[in-house]
Design a protein around this motif. Structure first.
Motif, PDB file in Angstrom:
ATOM      1  N   ILE A  84      57.554  41.858 -15.614  1.00 36.65           N
ATOM      2  CA  ILE A  84      56.807  40.818 -14.903  1.00 36.65           C
ATOM      3  C   ILE A  84      57.585  40.494 -13.640  1.00 36.65           C
ATOM      4  CG2 ILE A  84      55.736  38.535 -15.045  1.00 36.65           C
ATOM      5  CD1 ILE A  84      56.090  38.724 -18.119  1.00 36.65           C
ATOM      6  N   SER A  85      57.247  41.138 -12.553  1.00 35.32           N
ATOM      7  CA  SER A  85      57.990  40.943 -11.303  1.00 35.32           C
ATOM      8  C   SER A  85      57.333  39.876 -10.448  1.00 35.32           C
ATOM      9  CB  SER A  85      58.074  42.251 -10.525  1.00 35.32           C
ATOM     10  OG  SER A  85      58.999  43.133 -11.136  1.00 35.32           O
ATOM     11  N   MET A  86      58.069  39.444  -9.403  1.00 35.69           N
ATOM     12  CA  MET A  86      57.583  38.331  -8.594  1.00 35.69           C
ATOM     13  C   MET A  86      58.001  38.503  -7.147  1.00 35.69           C
ATOM     14  SD  MET A  86      57.872  34.366  -9.695  1.00 35.69           S
ATOM     15  CE  MET A  86      57.168  33.032  -8.755  1.00 35.69           C
ATOM     16  N   ILE A  87      57.107  38.136  -6.221  1.00 29.75           N
ATOM     17  CA  ILE A  87      57.460  38.053  -4.804  1.00 29.75           C
ATOM     18  C   ILE A  87      57.195  36.624  -4.337  1.00 29.75           C
ATOM     19  CG2 ILE A  87      57.104  40.500  -4.308  1.00 29.75           C
ATOM     20  CD1 ILE A  87      54.408  39.815  -3.143  1.00 29.75           C
ATOM     21  N   PHE A  88      57.955  36.222  -3.301  1.00 32.81           N
ATOM     22  CA  PHE A  88      58.021  34.814  -2.946  1.00 32.81           C
ATOM     23  C   PHE A  88      57.602  34.569  -1.497  1.00 32.81           C
ATOM     24  CE2 PHE A  88      61.220  35.992  -6.047  1.00 32.81           C
ATOM     25  CZ  PHE A  88      61.080  35.035  -7.030  1.00 32.81           C
ATOM     26  N   GLN A  89      57.330  33.300  -1.207  1.00 35.97           N
ATOM     27  CA  GLN A  89      56.934  32.892   0.140  1.00 35.97           C
ATOM     28  C   GLN A  89      58.034  33.170   1.157  1.00 35.97           C
ATOM     29  OE1 GLN A  89      55.869  28.757   0.369  1.00 35.97           O
ATOM     30  NE2 GLN A  89      55.547  28.783   2.570  1.00 35.97           N
ATOM     31  N   LEU A 163      53.572  38.976  -9.884  1.00 38.52           N
ATOM     32  CA  LEU A 163      53.224  37.603  -9.563  1.00 38.52           C
ATOM     33  C   LEU A 163      53.556  37.339  -8.102  1.00 38.52           C
ATOM     34  CD1 LEU A 163      54.779  35.839 -12.704  1.00 38.52           C
ATOM     35  CD2 LEU A 163      52.457  36.737 -12.443  1.00 38.52           C
ATOM     36  N   CYS A 164      52.614  36.788  -7.363  1.00 39.93           N
ATOM     37  CA  CYS A 164      52.805  36.519  -5.937  1.00 39.93           C
ATOM     38  C   CYS A 164      52.674  35.023  -5.699  1.00 39.93           C
ATOM     39  CB  CYS A 164      51.767  37.272  -5.100  1.00 39.93           C
ATOM     40  SG  CYS A 164      51.714  39.044  -5.403  1.00 39.93           S
ATOM     41  N   ASP A 165      53.792  34.370  -5.381  1.00 40.98           N
ATOM     42  CA  ASP A 165      53.805  32.927  -5.183  1.00 40.98           C
ATOM     43  C   ASP A 165      53.762  32.605  -3.693  1.00 40.98           C
ATOM     44  OD1 ASP A 165      53.978  30.229  -5.461  1.00 40.98           O
ATOM     45  OD2 ASP A 165      56.019  30.180  -6.247  1.00 40.98           O
ATOM     46  N   GLU A 166      52.564  32.326  -3.178  1.00 48.98           N
ATOM     47  CA  GLU A 166      52.367  32.021  -1.751  1.00 48.98           C
ATOM     48  C   GLU A 166      53.015  33.101  -0.875  1.00 48.98           C
ATOM     49  OE1 GLU A 166      50.487  29.735  -0.666  1.00 48.98           O
ATOM     50  OE2 GLU A 166      50.452  28.012  -1.999  1.00 48.98           O
ATOM     51  N   VAL A 195      48.729  38.746 -10.032  1.00 48.21           N
ATOM     52  CA  VAL A 195      48.310  37.341 -10.079  1.00 48.21           C
ATOM     53  C   VAL A 195      48.823  36.683  -8.808  1.00 48.21           C
ATOM     54  CG1 VAL A 195      48.381  35.166 -11.348  1.00 48.21           C
ATOM     55  CG2 VAL A 195      48.452  37.345 -12.587  1.00 48.21           C
ATOM     56  N   LEU A 196      47.917  36.148  -8.039  1.00 50.63           N
ATOM     57  CA  LEU A 196      48.231  35.685  -6.696  1.00 50.63           C
ATOM     58  C   LEU A 196      47.985  34.186  -6.582  1.00 50.63           C
ATOM     59  CD1 LEU A 196      47.272  37.794  -3.617  1.00 50.63           C
ATOM     60  CD2 LEU A 196      47.035  35.328  -3.528  1.00 50.63           C
ATOM     61  N   ILE A 197      49.074  33.443  -6.333  1.00 48.76           N
ATOM     62  CA  ILE A 197      48.999  31.994  -6.152  1.00 48.76           C
ATOM     63  C   ILE A 197      48.914  31.695  -4.660  1.00 48.76           C
ATOM     64  CG2 ILE A 197      50.235  29.808  -6.447  1.00 48.76           C
ATOM     65  CD1 ILE A 197      49.383  30.946  -9.082  1.00 48.76           C
ATOM     66  N   THR A 198      47.956  30.864  -4.252  1.00 51.98           N
ATOM     67  CA  THR A 198      47.804  30.588  -2.826  1.00 51.98           C
ATOM     68  C   THR A 198      47.048  29.279  -2.614  1.00 51.98           C
ATOM     69  OG1 THR A 198      47.005  31.505  -0.716  1.00 51.98           O
ATOM     70  CG2 THR A 198      45.639  31.873  -2.653  1.00 51.98           C
ATOM     71  N   HIS A 199      47.122  28.764  -1.387  1.00 51.39           N
ATOM     72  CA  HIS A 199      46.251  27.646  -1.001  1.00 51.39           C
ATOM     73  C   HIS A 199      45.300  28.078   0.113  1.00 51.39           C
ATOM     74  CE1 HIS A 199      49.567  27.406   1.964  1.00 51.39           C
ATOM     75  NE2 HIS A 199      48.639  26.955   2.782  1.00 51.39           N
TER      76      HIS A 199
END
Length: 341
Positions: A84-89, A163-166, A195-199
């Motif tokens: 479960i990898s992640m990239i950040f703002q 996982l993409c956090d903003e 899974v993409l988190i965004t506003h």
């Protein structure tokens, strides 16, 4: 598959604490790009920390590929996180390491031999389009290049979920589009669940298959992106859609047109998918003895297809206009009479 069942997360005591995630249930399919959108404080960042095990739910369960992430700990949790990898703002790169050294870091931690690390790093550099920048340091890279390094590093351990956090919030519009195109390409080539988190609803519109809208810790609306854009139900969803499609200005224009409307029938048409490319209007004009004036129109493109709206003024005999509207219904074009004089 990712499955969240009645997930609740409270920080602090039961009486004075803050509820960040409030009984959220979601299912995300393998190979899907799933967007989670909400304004600051909606709970989306807490939700993503729950997905990678950095936070434990107060109640409820989180399953990723049949493993209950919400209950495992220690070595088992560390092994699960490798998938479960992640990239950040803000990229979170090591500034003292070069591009290739940043990408190699997860492989070093995992104990991969140097020859295999070098092979994998080269493959990832080519995948994200950073050939020629292998020995550059983060301070020498543009924002888009830094995010490409972050993406390559996140892919080093062959994850099942990204996982993409903003991940595009710190980038300009052109660079944002290039990163979104890269994520789409990676999703298609590797079959990776994202899974993409965004506003930003533009991000959802461009690459996501489905979307969940969060407000005050709850998922207030969810569905296929095309369906949500076409028929948003909640006030917050309508605000997001308006920002991404200029429908707010279009609705103001329609209200002004209705006030100024004098003759005939004012008709709003909604085209979905392939219908946006069909000559329905031309057929309408040929078939019926009415005058047709185009008042306003636009087309919005989403990852799941396009939809368009068209505002028409129909002038002619009432009976023929009714026949024309019936014809549009037969052609699967949604119609709404918004003015009649």
């Amino acid at each position: 598959m990712i499955k969240l069942t009645d997930v609740h997360k409270r920080f602090g005591s039961a009486t004075t604490g803050i509820v960040a995630v409030d009984n959220v249930s979601l299912e995300i399919s393998d190979g899907e790009i799933y967007g989670i959108i909400g304004y600051s404080g909606a709970g989306k960042s807490t939700l993503i920390r729950l997905l990678n095990g950095l936070e434990k739910p107060t109640s409820g369960t989180i399953e990723i590929n049949s493993r209950e992430i919400s209950t495992i700990e220690g070595v088992d949790l560390r092994k699960a996180r490798q998938k479960i990898s992640m990239i950040f703002q803000h990229f979170n790169l090591l500034w003292s390491r070069t591009v290739k050294e940043n990408i190699a870091l997860p492989l070093e931690i995992a104990g991969v031999e140097e020859s295999e690390r070098n092979r994998k790093v080269l493959e990832l550099i080519q995948l994200v389009g950073l050939e020629g920048r292998e020995n550059a340091y983060p301070s020498e890279l543009s924002g888009g290049q830094k995010q490409r390094v972050g993406i390559a590093r996140a892919l080093a351990n062959d994850p099942e979920v990204l996982l993409c956090d903003e991940a595009t919030s710190a980038l300009d519009p052109e660079t944002t589009d290039s990163i979104l195109n890269l994520l789409t390409s990676i999703n298609e080539r590797l079959g990776l669940t994202i899974v993409l988190i965004t506003h930003e609803m533009h991000v959802i519109r461009k690459i996501c298959h489905r979307v969940a809208v969060m407000e005050s810790g709850k998922v207030v609306e969810s569905g296929k992106v095309l369906d949500v854009f076409q028929s948003p139900q909640e006030a917050i969803t309508k605000r997001f859609v308006s920002q991404a499609t200029d429908t707010g200005q279009a609705n103001e224009l329609i209200e002004q047109i209705k006030e100024d409307f004098q003759t005939g029938t004012l008709l709003k048409l909604i085209f979905v998918g392939e219908r946006t490319e069909q000559p329905v209007l031309a057929s309408l004009i040929r078939k019926f003895e009415i005058d047709v004036n185009i008042v306003q129109g636009n087309i919005t493109h989403t990852h799941g297809g396009a939809y368009g709206t068209l505002l028409l003024q129909l002038v002619g005999e009432e009976k023929i206009i009714e026949q024309a509207i019936d014809y549009l219904h037969e052609e699967d074009v949604k119609t709404e009479v918004i003015g009649n004089e």
